[in-house]
Write a protein that holds these residues in place. Structure first.
Motif, PDB file in Angstrom:
ATOM      1  N   VAL A 100       0.839  -1.197   0.000  1.00  0.00           N
ATOM      2  CA  VAL A 100       0.000   0.000   0.000  1.00  0.00           C
ATOM      3  C   VAL A 100       0.879   1.253   0.000  1.00  0.00           C
ATOM      4  O   VAL A 100       0.592   2.229  -0.703  1.00  0.00           O
ATOM      5  N   VAL A 101       1.959   1.226   0.770  1.00  0.00           N
ATOM      6  CA  VAL A 101       2.891   2.351   0.800  1.00  0.00           C
ATOM      7  C   VAL A 101       3.460   2.601  -0.596  1.00  0.00           C
ATOM      8  O   VAL A 101       3.592   3.737  -1.044  1.00  0.00           O
ATOM      9  N   PHE A 102       3.793   1.530  -1.289  1.00  0.00           N
ATOM     10  CA  PHE A 102       4.345   1.633  -2.638  1.00  0.00           C
ATOM     11  C   PHE A 102       3.364   2.353  -3.568  1.00  0.00           C
ATOM     12  O   PHE A 102       3.745   3.271  -4.299  1.00  0.00           O
ATOM     13  N   GLY A 103       2.095   1.961  -3.508  1.00  0.00           N
ATOM     14  CA  GLY A 103       1.094   2.601  -4.354  1.00  0.00           C
ATOM     15  C   GLY A 103       0.931   4.074  -4.046  1.00  0.00           C
ATOM     16  O   GLY A 103       0.837   4.914  -4.953  1.00  0.00           O
ATOM     17  N   GLY A 104       0.892   4.403  -2.765  1.00  0.00           N
ATOM     18  CA  GLY A 104       0.751   5.807  -2.379  1.00  0.00           C
ATOM     19  C   GLY A 104       1.953   6.630  -2.800  1.00  0.00           C
ATOM     20  O   GLY A 104       1.822   7.780  -3.243  1.00  0.00           O
ATOM     21  N   SER A 105       3.142   6.043  -2.685  1.00  0.00           N
ATOM     22  CA  SER A 105       4.364   6.739  -3.068  1.00  0.00           C
ATOM     23  C   SER A 105       4.396   7.001  -4.573  1.00  0.00           C
ATOM     24  O   SER A 105       4.928   8.025  -5.019  1.00  0.00           O
ATOM     25  N   ILE A 106       3.838   6.094  -5.346  1.00  0.00           N
ATOM     26  CA  ILE A 106       3.749   6.293  -6.801  1.00  0.00           C
ATOM     27  C   ILE A 106       2.988   7.585  -7.097  1.00  0.00           C
ATOM     28  O   ILE A 106       3.386   8.386  -7.956  1.00  0.00           O
ATOM     29  N   ILE A 107       1.892   7.803  -6.375  1.00  0.00           N
ATOM     30  CA  ILE A 107       1.078   9.001  -6.598  1.00  0.00           C
ATOM     31  C   ILE A 107       1.888  10.265  -6.330  1.00  0.00           C
ATOM     32  O   ILE A 107       1.927  11.189  -7.159  1.00  0.00           O
ATOM     33  N   PHE A 108       2.562  10.317  -5.191  1.00  0.00           N
ATOM     34  CA  PHE A 108       3.348  11.508  -4.850  1.00  0.00           C
ATOM     35  C   PHE A 108       4.544  11.668  -5.778  1.00  0.00           C
ATOM     36  O   PHE A 108       4.932  12.783  -6.132  1.00  0.00           O
ATOM     37  N   GLY A 109       5.126  10.543  -6.199  1.00  0.00           N
ATOM     38  CA  GLY A 109       6.247  10.602  -7.135  1.00  0.00           C
ATOM     39  C   GLY A 109       5.842  11.157  -8.482  1.00  0.00           C
ATOM     40  O   GLY A 109       6.586  11.928  -9.111  1.00  0.00           O
ATOM     41  N   LEU A 110       4.665  10.785  -8.937  1.00  0.00           N
ATOM     42  CA  LEU A 110       4.158  11.303 -10.212  1.00  0.00           C
ATOM     43  C   LEU A 110       3.889  12.799 -10.137  1.00  0.00           C
ATOM     44  O   LEU A 110       4.119  13.538 -11.100  1.00  0.00           O
ATOM     45  N   LEU A 111       3.402  13.252  -8.985  1.00  0.00           N
ATOM     46  CA  LEU A 111       3.160  14.686  -8.809  1.00  0.00           C
ATOM     47  C   LEU A 111       4.460  15.467  -8.972  1.00  0.00           C
ATOM     48  O   LEU A 111       4.495  16.508  -9.633  1.00  0.00           O
ATOM     49  N   TYR A 112       5.532  14.956  -8.384  1.00  0.00           N
ATOM     50  CA  TYR A 112       6.821  15.637  -8.496  1.00  0.00           C
ATOM     51  C   TYR A 112       7.356  15.557  -9.923  1.00  0.00           C
ATOM     52  O   TYR A 112       7.873  16.540 -10.468  1.00  0.00           O
ATOM     53  N   ALA A 113       7.227  14.382 -10.551  1.00  0.00           N
ATOM     54  CA  ALA A 113       7.725  14.197 -11.909  1.00  0.00           C
ATOM     55  C   ALA A 113       7.001  15.107 -12.902  1.00  0.00           C
ATOM     56  O   ALA A 113       7.592  15.582 -13.870  1.00  0.00           O
ATOM     57  N   LYS A 114       5.713  15.353 -12.664  1.00  0.00           N
ATOM     58  CA  LYS A 114       4.914  16.168 -13.575  1.00  0.00           C
ATOM     59  C   LYS A 114       5.163  17.658 -13.399  1.00  0.00           C
ATOM     60  O   LYS A 114       5.010  18.434 -14.354  1.00  0.00           O
ATOM     61  N   THR A 115       5.533  18.073 -12.202  1.00  0.00           N
ATOM     62  CA  THR A 115       5.624  19.508 -11.917  1.00  0.00           C
ATOM     63  C   THR A 115       7.040  20.021 -11.666  1.00  0.00           C
ATOM     64  O   THR A 115       7.275  21.227 -11.755  1.00  0.00           O
TER      65      THR A 115
END
Length: 269
Positions: free
Chosen positions: A206-221
């Motif tokens: 579950v931590v891995f999935g949540g981290s993907i979301i925050f990682g994508l936010l950083y990668a996009k912005t």
């Protein structure tokens, strides 16, 4: 001083090992930064709920300071400096990403919580819950810690340092996945007290999935403020839900009502 050309020539193995080393260094640094809290009140480690709120808050705060310290030392050691930190006020688009990140996180975690319940999967509690218990005041203190220390420190180290370092050898999407895997794996330490391997694996996934979301936010912005804000808002809302649950004893209510409370069993800081 490392040159941009050297960065681009980094191989995937070296970049991955450096990323893992940075995560390990963050954990090691946090073991030293928490020492003042432990020395002031040893009970905060042995029996946290018998320690004062001040001691518990200090230990958790200093733990996250260790992560920030590790990132800062890496910037100094590699001559990258603070200009390497992508921190600025977000644009209107950035605020949209923050909102999308918070909503997306909730959708993800609700779906995971439903799946865990439907499959009757065991799920170990995060060790942080041992510092909170049923103490409503500590829940409110945790909201402040999340905004001021938890989200900024974790996102700084694992997004702006680890994930960005992986850009040297991987695509952005690959870097997000690898950084998230490292972030998830270090959380095994938070659930290792569980007697069931599956109960430990479930929240780590579950931590891995949540981290993907925050990682994508950083990668996009390319803006650290965005994942920090989304991470802090999401965790703060969770603690707000826990506060309400404790206040109105929601856990003893209907199962459908307590579903949101169950999220806290599988969601880490």
């Amino acid at each position: 001083m490392e040159t941009p050309e050297r960065h681009r020539d980094d191989g995937p193995i070296r970049s991955t090992l450096v990323a893992i080393g940075l995560a390990a260094f963050g954990i090691l640094a946090s073991q030293f930064t928490v020492l003042p809290a432990v020395l002031l009140d040893p009970a905060v480690v042995r029996t946290p709920m018998e320690a004062s709120i001040t001691s518990r808050a200090l230990l958790l705060t200093l733990n996250f300071v260790g992560f920030a310290l590790a990132g800062g030392l890496y910037l100094a050691a590699t001559d990258r400096g603070w200009s390497y930190v992508d921190l600025r006020l977000p644009t209107k688009r950035g605020w949209g990403y923050i909102l999308a990140g918070v909503l997306g996180s909730f959708v993800f975690y609700v779906l995971i919580s439903v799946l865990v319940q439907l499959l009757s999967l065991p799920s170990a509690e995060n060790s942080v819950s041992g510092f909170i218990g049923d103490d409503q005041t500590m829940v409110l203190v945790m909201i402040a810690i999340v905004f001021l220390f938890n989200a900024p420190a974790e996102e700084f180290l694992f997004r702006n340092i680890v994930q960005k370092r992986l850009y040297d050898a991987f695509s952005r999407l690959q870097a997000v996945v690898i950084a998230s895997a490292i972030f998830a794996l270090i959380h095994i330490l938070s659930y290792a007290v569980s007697q069931s391997l599956l109960a430990t694996v479930v929240p780590v996934v579950v931590v891995f999935g949540g981290s993907i979301i925050f990682g994508l936010l950083y990668a996009k912005t390319d803006n650290l403020f965005v994942p920090i804000a989304a991470h802090a808002a999401f965790n703060a809302i969770q603690f707000g839900i826990l506060y309400i649950a404790l206040e109105y004893e929601i856990e003893t209510a209907e199962p459908s009502t307590s579903l949101l409370v169950d999220l806290l069993a599988v969601v880490p800081l």
